[in-house]
Design a protein around this motif. Structure first.
Motif, PDB file in Angstrom:
ATOM      1  N   SER A 124       0.831  -1.205   0.000  1.00  0.00           N
ATOM      2  CA  SER A 124       0.000   0.000   0.000  1.00  0.00           C
ATOM      3  C   SER A 124       0.866   1.256   0.000  1.00  0.00           C
ATOM      4  O   SER A 124       0.452   2.293  -0.528  1.00  0.00           O
ATOM      5  CB  SER A 124      -1.015  -0.006   1.148  1.00  0.00           C
ATOM      6  OG  SER A 124      -0.398  -0.294   2.356  1.00  0.00           O
ATOM      7  N   HIS A 125       2.071   1.153   0.556  1.00  0.00           N
ATOM      8  CA  HIS A 125       3.022   2.276   0.454  1.00  0.00           C
ATOM      9  C   HIS A 125       3.304   2.571  -1.030  1.00  0.00           C
ATOM     10  O   HIS A 125       3.249   3.720  -1.468  1.00  0.00           O
ATOM     11  CB  HIS A 125       4.310   1.906   1.205  1.00  0.00           C
ATOM     12  CG  HIS A 125       5.449   2.870   1.035  1.00  0.00           C
ATOM     13  ND1 HIS A 125       5.799   3.786   2.003  1.00  0.00           N
ATOM     14  CD2 HIS A 125       6.331   3.054   0.027  1.00  0.00           C
ATOM     15  CE1 HIS A 125       6.838   4.496   1.586  1.00  0.00           C
ATOM     16  NE2 HIS A 125       7.184   4.069   0.385  1.00  0.00           N
ATOM     17  N   GLU A 126       3.561   1.534  -1.801  1.00  0.00           N
ATOM     18  CA  GLU A 126       3.859   1.743  -3.227  1.00  0.00           C
ATOM     19  C   GLU A 126       2.620   2.240  -3.972  1.00  0.00           C
ATOM     20  O   GLU A 126       2.697   3.084  -4.851  1.00  0.00           O
ATOM     21  CB  GLU A 126       4.385   0.466  -3.873  1.00  0.00           C
ATOM     22  CG  GLU A 126       5.691  -0.060  -3.282  1.00  0.00           C
ATOM     23  CD  GLU A 126       6.784   0.985  -3.163  1.00  0.00           C
ATOM     24  OE1 GLU A 126       6.855   1.893  -4.027  1.00  0.00           O
ATOM     25  OE2 GLU A 126       7.566   0.920  -2.204  1.00  0.00           O
ATOM     26  N   MET A 127       1.480   1.681  -3.612  1.00  0.00           N
ATOM     27  CA  MET A 127       0.221   2.117  -4.217  1.00  0.00           C
ATOM     28  C   MET A 127       0.035   3.608  -3.979  1.00  0.00           C
ATOM     29  O   MET A 127      -0.307   4.375  -4.888  1.00  0.00           O
ATOM     30  CB  MET A 127      -0.910   1.319  -3.541  1.00  0.00           C
ATOM     31  CG  MET A 127      -2.218   1.294  -4.257  1.00  0.00           C
ATOM     32  SD  MET A 127      -3.430   0.398  -3.227  1.00  0.00           S
ATOM     33  CE  MET A 127      -3.203  -1.285  -3.735  1.00  0.00           C
ATOM     34  N   ALA A 128       0.314   4.031  -2.750  1.00  0.00           N
ATOM     35  CA  ALA A 128       0.146   5.445  -2.405  1.00  0.00           C
ATOM     36  C   ALA A 128       1.154   6.332  -3.142  1.00  0.00           C
ATOM     37  O   ALA A 128       0.867   7.503  -3.406  1.00  0.00           O
ATOM     38  CB  ALA A 128       0.293   5.632  -0.890  1.00  0.00           C
ATOM     39  N   HIS A 129       2.312   5.771  -3.496  1.00  0.00           N
ATOM     40  CA  HIS A 129       3.281   6.553  -4.269  1.00  0.00           C
ATOM     41  C   HIS A 129       2.674   7.062  -5.575  1.00  0.00           C
ATOM     42  O   HIS A 129       3.067   8.109  -6.081  1.00  0.00           O
ATOM     43  CB  HIS A 129       4.522   5.714  -4.592  1.00  0.00           C
ATOM     44  CG  HIS A 129       5.653   5.920  -3.624  1.00  0.00           C
ATOM     45  ND1 HIS A 129       6.095   7.168  -3.268  1.00  0.00           N
ATOM     46  CD2 HIS A 129       6.427   5.036  -2.947  1.00  0.00           C
ATOM     47  CE1 HIS A 129       7.100   7.040  -2.402  1.00  0.00           C
ATOM     48  NE2 HIS A 129       7.313   5.762  -2.186  1.00  0.00           N
ATOM     49  N   GLY A 130       1.734   6.317  -6.115  1.00  0.00           N
ATOM     50  CA  GLY A 130       1.084   6.762  -7.337  1.00  0.00           C
ATOM     51  C   GLY A 130       0.385   8.112  -7.161  1.00  0.00           C
ATOM     52  O   GLY A 130       0.025   8.754  -8.142  1.00  0.00           O
ATOM     53  N   GLY A 188       7.607  12.657  -0.964  1.00  0.00           N
ATOM     54  CA  GLY A 188       7.056  11.433  -1.530  1.00  0.00           C
ATOM     55  C   GLY A 188       7.007  10.287  -0.531  1.00  0.00           C
ATOM     56  O   GLY A 188       6.002   9.587  -0.413  1.00  0.00           O
ATOM     57  N   GLU A 189       8.086  10.108   0.224  1.00  0.00           N
ATOM     58  CA  GLU A 189       8.138   8.970   1.139  1.00  0.00           C
ATOM     59  C   GLU A 189       7.197   9.152   2.328  1.00  0.00           C
ATOM     60  O   GLU A 189       6.539   8.202   2.745  1.00  0.00           O
ATOM     61  CB  GLU A 189       9.565   8.739   1.615  1.00  0.00           C
ATOM     62  CG  GLU A 189      10.499   8.284   0.504  1.00  0.00           C
ATOM     63  CD  GLU A 189       9.963   7.085  -0.253  1.00  0.00           C
ATOM     64  OE1 GLU A 189       9.300   6.225   0.367  1.00  0.00           O
ATOM     65  OE2 GLU A 189      10.206   7.018  -1.472  1.00  0.00           O
ATOM     66  N   SER A 190       7.131  10.370   2.857  1.00  0.00           N
ATOM     67  CA  SER A 190       6.251  10.532   4.017  1.00  0.00           C
ATOM     68  C   SER A 190       4.786  10.439   3.585  1.00  0.00           C
ATOM     69  O   SER A 190       3.950   9.944   4.334  1.00  0.00           O
ATOM     70  CB  SER A 190       6.553  11.823   4.769  1.00  0.00           C
ATOM     71  OG  SER A 190       6.633  12.896   3.891  1.00  0.00           O
ATOM     72  N   VAL A 238      16.484   9.324   0.114  1.00  0.00           N
ATOM     73  CA  VAL A 238      15.171   9.932  -0.088  1.00  0.00           C
ATOM     74  C   VAL A 238      14.244   9.578   1.075  1.00  0.00           C
ATOM     75  O   VAL A 238      13.239  10.247   1.301  1.00  0.00           O
ATOM     76  CB  VAL A 238      14.491   9.479  -1.408  1.00  0.00           C
ATOM     77  CG1 VAL A 238      15.205  10.066  -2.597  1.00  0.00           C
ATOM     78  CG2 VAL A 238      14.422   7.974  -1.503  1.00  0.00           C
ATOM     79  N   HIS A 239      14.587   8.508   1.792  1.00  0.00           N
ATOM     80  CA  HIS A 239      13.783   8.115   2.949  1.00  0.00           C
ATOM     81  C   HIS A 239      14.318   8.788   4.209  1.00  0.00           C
ATOM     82  O   HIS A 239      15.517   8.789   4.422  1.00  0.00           O
ATOM     83  CB  HIS A 239      13.871   6.602   3.187  1.00  0.00           C
ATOM     84  CG  HIS A 239      13.246   5.784   2.117  1.00  0.00           C
ATOM     85  ND1 HIS A 239      13.962   5.240   1.091  1.00  0.00           N
ATOM     86  CD2 HIS A 239      11.963   5.407   1.916  1.00  0.00           C
ATOM     87  CE1 HIS A 239      13.141   4.560   0.302  1.00  0.00           C
ATOM     88  NE2 HIS A 239      11.917   4.644   0.769  1.00  0.00           N
ATOM     89  N   PRO A 240      13.436   9.294   5.063  1.00  0.00           N
ATOM     90  CA  PRO A 240      13.890   9.665   6.402  1.00  0.00           C
ATOM     91  C   PRO A 240      14.338   8.376   7.115  1.00  0.00           C
ATOM     92  O   PRO A 240      13.989   7.280   6.666  1.00  0.00           O
ATOM     93  CB  PRO A 240      12.643  10.242   7.060  1.00  0.00           C
ATOM     94  CG  PRO A 240      11.677  10.516   5.951  1.00  0.00           C
ATOM     95  CD  PRO A 240      12.018   9.556   4.865  1.00  0.00           C
TER      96      PRO A 240
HETATM   97 ZN   LIG Z   1       8.697   4.716  -0.970  1.00  0.00          ZN
END
Ligand SMILES: [Zn+2]
Ligand SMILES: *[C@@H]1O[C@H](CO)[C@@H](O)[C@H](O)[C@H]1NC(C)=O
Ligand SMILES: *[C@@H]1O[C@H](CO)[C@@H](O)[C@H](O)[C@H]1NC(C)=O
Ligand SMILES: *[C@@H]1O[C@H](CO)[C@@H](O)[C@H](O)[C@H]1NC(C)=O
Ligand SMILES: *[C@@H]1O[C@H](CO)[C@@H](O)[C@H](O)[C@H]1NC(C)=O
Length: 684
Positions: free
Chosen positions: A518-524, A578-580, A645-647
């Motif tokens: 769902s994290h990747e889905m939300a990246h969309g 993007g990551e948050s 790119v990730h905290p």
């Molecule tokens: Zn990510």
């Protein structure tokens, strides 16, 4: 009592690890695990592992990462060589599987590609031949380009050196990009068209003093070992090469800045670029030499400031430094340090790097054969998550989302698809059909593979119909591919028992795999990808009202992170969130799907773990946090903050859960605690 429990735990952990790595391959040896005693042991082992990472002295409502992962670093300490986290553990197990597959005797039923990788692997095992042929082979490759000045010394032809032509020939012969980034990708305004992007190399990044020193040392060693340079000459050459690279990296646009592709790329003609950067950086002649013919089609000029820097460096750098720099890109391809005890391991890892698509496919098939239900289970999970996200996006609570924008978002979600890397039937002959592999000539195999890859790059550009492969190296973590609106899960994530298993509570599946997907889905729908429509084309369909609503939640998130500390430093304020955003939305999707699952269960008997009092809801959050337990070597932490790119994972866990009201409810956190703040940032 505490001590006794702990030693019992360790036995179970070892057992669980053994089960995951070997039962797979020998299939059937651990059949007894399907009995109810076996299942009980599995659940005990998982419980022991989860408890071993926890620090029960920390309150879950004050610092959930400390509570869930407080003892992780003591058990899995980072070392000078590597940091630790669960992803790495899974990948190591993937590599063991690769090794098993490559070791299997060749069979008449093997497809041509399997035969190739098995021969290649065999050639890599011959340590005597590896030692005997390395330098001669490498030198002969380098001499195709006039040789490396550091090796040739006074006899190197300085006057005859043409930097642009050498750059083009390295790309043409062996697919090597040197000063210029050259990629073939879908046009971001129309994903059906392929475009050439010329300019910034996106793999470069600025290094601080100690990282660049380490890089220099590494290169110096390589020059000494592979080419037999003296210590002094190797040191000087490495210094010059790393400095040139630092000059290049200096102008690279930070990946964490505004990533709107329109700000980085301009559609133009090669001749127009040559007018700007030529004759030193005449891109027309560069591309003509590379392709062997003219190219009179629009191309993307990728980050002009970088191209100006390349031009400046071509003008101001001595020829021998440019040549050493460009040719040094070939060194790692021919570098392999034979080691009689570990050669199988070294070679399996190398094959996984050289043929990531082929080995993913082989691993996928072997995992599928062993547990035929897994792929389906993952696909069902994907569908459940999609349903939950659809409900979230449709909710009237999202007041800032007007109906037109909302309809577009829902359409994009509907068309988003999911793949397990390696799970597709691919015709490998299309890409590798021309590759000749000999079981007795490792370096020759490497050279021929580079040639094939170089030719594939040209084919990708010239052939309109071919769909581009998303492989750009080994796939170790899940990702979202913008242009094709696709989420990809690594083949290594199909290995169960790390995150989830039929006998574990389903909370673990939703909290780990569920969250990753769902994290990747939300990246969309994050700050970059929201610019793209359901077909992967850049197309600003957002209303100004929706944009304002989005931006205000985005600044809520960036304020939240900018107040956090890691390793006693404040986190940098990132332009890209993007990551948050993906975490913020992903956790709610996964949680909603898990809740739905629980609601339709008849009994929750299997939904807890032995010796653990946590409710299914609490186990969900515990597994979320524990899938992110990690330890970073102290000296690498500031570089991590600068480049990732990730905290850091602990900040991600804290922000994600503090923004979740359902979390505070599950742990009954009072409204005076840190994990239950008075205000929350909620994206969708
Ligand atoms: Zn990510
Ligand atoms: C390229 O240059 C020509 C002539 O100088 C000019 O007419 C044209 O607009 C330029 N094209 C682009 C895309 O910049
Ligand atoms: C670039 O090279 C092409 C031939 O490859 C030539 O026609 C053109 O004049 C050159 N442009 C510049 C600015 O040197
Ligand atoms: C953080 O957690 C993710 C899992 O979500 C993992 O892939 C990653 O390697 C972890 N470690 C670091 C240093 O980010
Ligand atoms: C905090 O909780 C108390 C009692 O549970 C309640 O009376 C109070 O209104 C809450 N405060 C906030 C800011 O929600």
């Amino acid at each position: 009592m505490e001590g006794l429990l702990h030693s019992v735990c360790l036995i179970f952990i070892t057992l669980a690890a053994t089960i995951s790595s070997s039962s797979a391959i020998q299939g059937g040896v651990f059949k007894e695990l399907t009995t109810s005693l076996g299942q009980q042991i599995m659940r005990l082992a998982k419980s022991a592992e989860m408890r071993s990472f926890m620090d029960s002295n920390v309150s879950p409502c004050e610092d959930f990462y400390g509570y869930a992962c407080g003892n992780y670093a003591a058990i899995n300490a980072a070392t000078l060589e590597k940091d630790t986290d669960i992803g790495r553990l899974m990948f190591a197990s993937y590599l063991r599987r690769v090794r098993q597959l490559l070791k299997q005797p060749r069979m008449s039923t093997d497809r041509p590609m399997e035969v190739r990788v098995k021969y290649f692997y065999e050639s890599c095992l011959d340590t005597a031949a590896l030692r005997a042929n390395q330098r001669t082979h490498l030198l002969s490759v380098l001499r195709e380009f006039g040789g490396m000045p550091a090796v040739e010394g006074k006899s190197w032809n300085d006057v005859g050196f043409d930097a642009l032509e050498t750059m083009a020939q390295l790309l043409r012969r062996y697919g090597k990009t040197t000063l210029l980034g050259v990629t073939v990708s879908p046009d971001f305004t129309n994903s059906q068209i392929k475009r050439l992007y010329l300019g910034q190399r996106d793999d470069l990044m600025e290094r601080d003093g100690s990282a660049s020193l380490a890089k220099k040392q590494e290169l110096k060693q390589r020059l000494q070992n592979l080419l037999g340079l003296s210590q002094e000459l190797a040191g000087k050459t490495a210094e010059e090469i790393i400095e040139l690279e630092a000059e290049l990296a200096h102008t690279v646009l930070d990946r964490r800045m505004d990533r709107d592709p329109r700000l980085r790329n301009r559609l133009t003609m090669l001749s127009n670029m040559s007018d700007v950067y030529g004759p030193v950086l005449n891109l027309t002649s560069f591309v003509t030499s590379w392709l062997g013919h003219d190219y009179i089609v629009p191309v993307y000029e990728h980050v002009p400031s970088y191209l100006f820097q390349v031009k400046k460096l071509l003008l101001g750098t001595p020829n021998h430094v440019l040549a050493n720099y460009m040719l040094s890109t070939l060194l790692t391809d021919f570098e392999i340090r034979p080691s009689d005890g570990q050669q199988e391991e070294i070679c399996a890892q190398r094959m996984a790097q050289l043929f990531p698509d082929v080995l993913d496919h082989m691993v996928y098939l072997s995992l599928e054969q062993q547990s035929p239900h897994i792929a389906n289970e993952l696909r069902n999970l994907w569908l459940e998550l999609k349903t939950s996200f659809r409900e979230i996006l449709s909710s009237p609570d999202l007041e800032w989302l007007d109906e037109t924008t909302r309809a577009e978002l829902l359409e994009k979600l509907r068309l988003m698809s999911f793949e397990i890397a390696g799970g597709q039937a691919v015709d490998f002959e299309e890409r590798y059909g021309a590759l000749v592999v000999s079981s007795a000539d490792y370096y020759g195999n490497v050279q021929r593979l580079l040639e094939v890859q170089a030719s594939n790059l040209r084919t990708d550009l010239m052939k309109e119909s071919q769909r581009l492969s998303y492989y750009d190296g080994v796939i170790e973590s899940p990702f979202y591919a913008t242009e094709i609106n696709l989420v990809v899960l690594p083949a290594s994530y199909m290995q169960h028992r790390y995150f989830w298993d039929d006998v574990y509570p389903s909370a673990l599946k939703y909290g780990t795999l569920g969250l990753f997907l769902s994290h990747e889905m939300a990246h969309g729908f994050d700050d970059l990808n929201r610019l793209f429509d359901s077909k992967g084309n850049l197309n600003e369909y957002w209303s100004s009202q929706a944009k304002m609503g989005f931006e205000s939640v985005k600044s809520c998130l960036s304020d939240q992170f900018a107040k956090m500390r890691y390793d006693s430093k404040m986190l940098p304020r990132l332009e890209s969130q993007g990551e948050s955003i993906a975490d913020n939305v992903g956790i709610r999707i996964a949680q909603a799907a898990h809740r739905k699952w629980l609601e339709q269960l008849r009994t929750q008997d299997m939904e807890t773990l032995p010796h653990m009092s946590q409710s299914p809801e609490q186990l969900f959050y515990l597994s979320v946090a524990q899938s992110m337990c990690s330890d970073i070597w102290l000296e690498r932490r500031s570089a991590f903050l600068r480049n990732s790119v990730h905290p850091p994972n602990e900040s991600r866990v804290l922000a994600m859960l503090a923004n979740s009201a359902a979390f505070a409810e599950a742990f009954q956190c009072s409204n005076k605690t840190k994990m239950n703040p008075p205000t929350r940032c909620l994206m969708y």
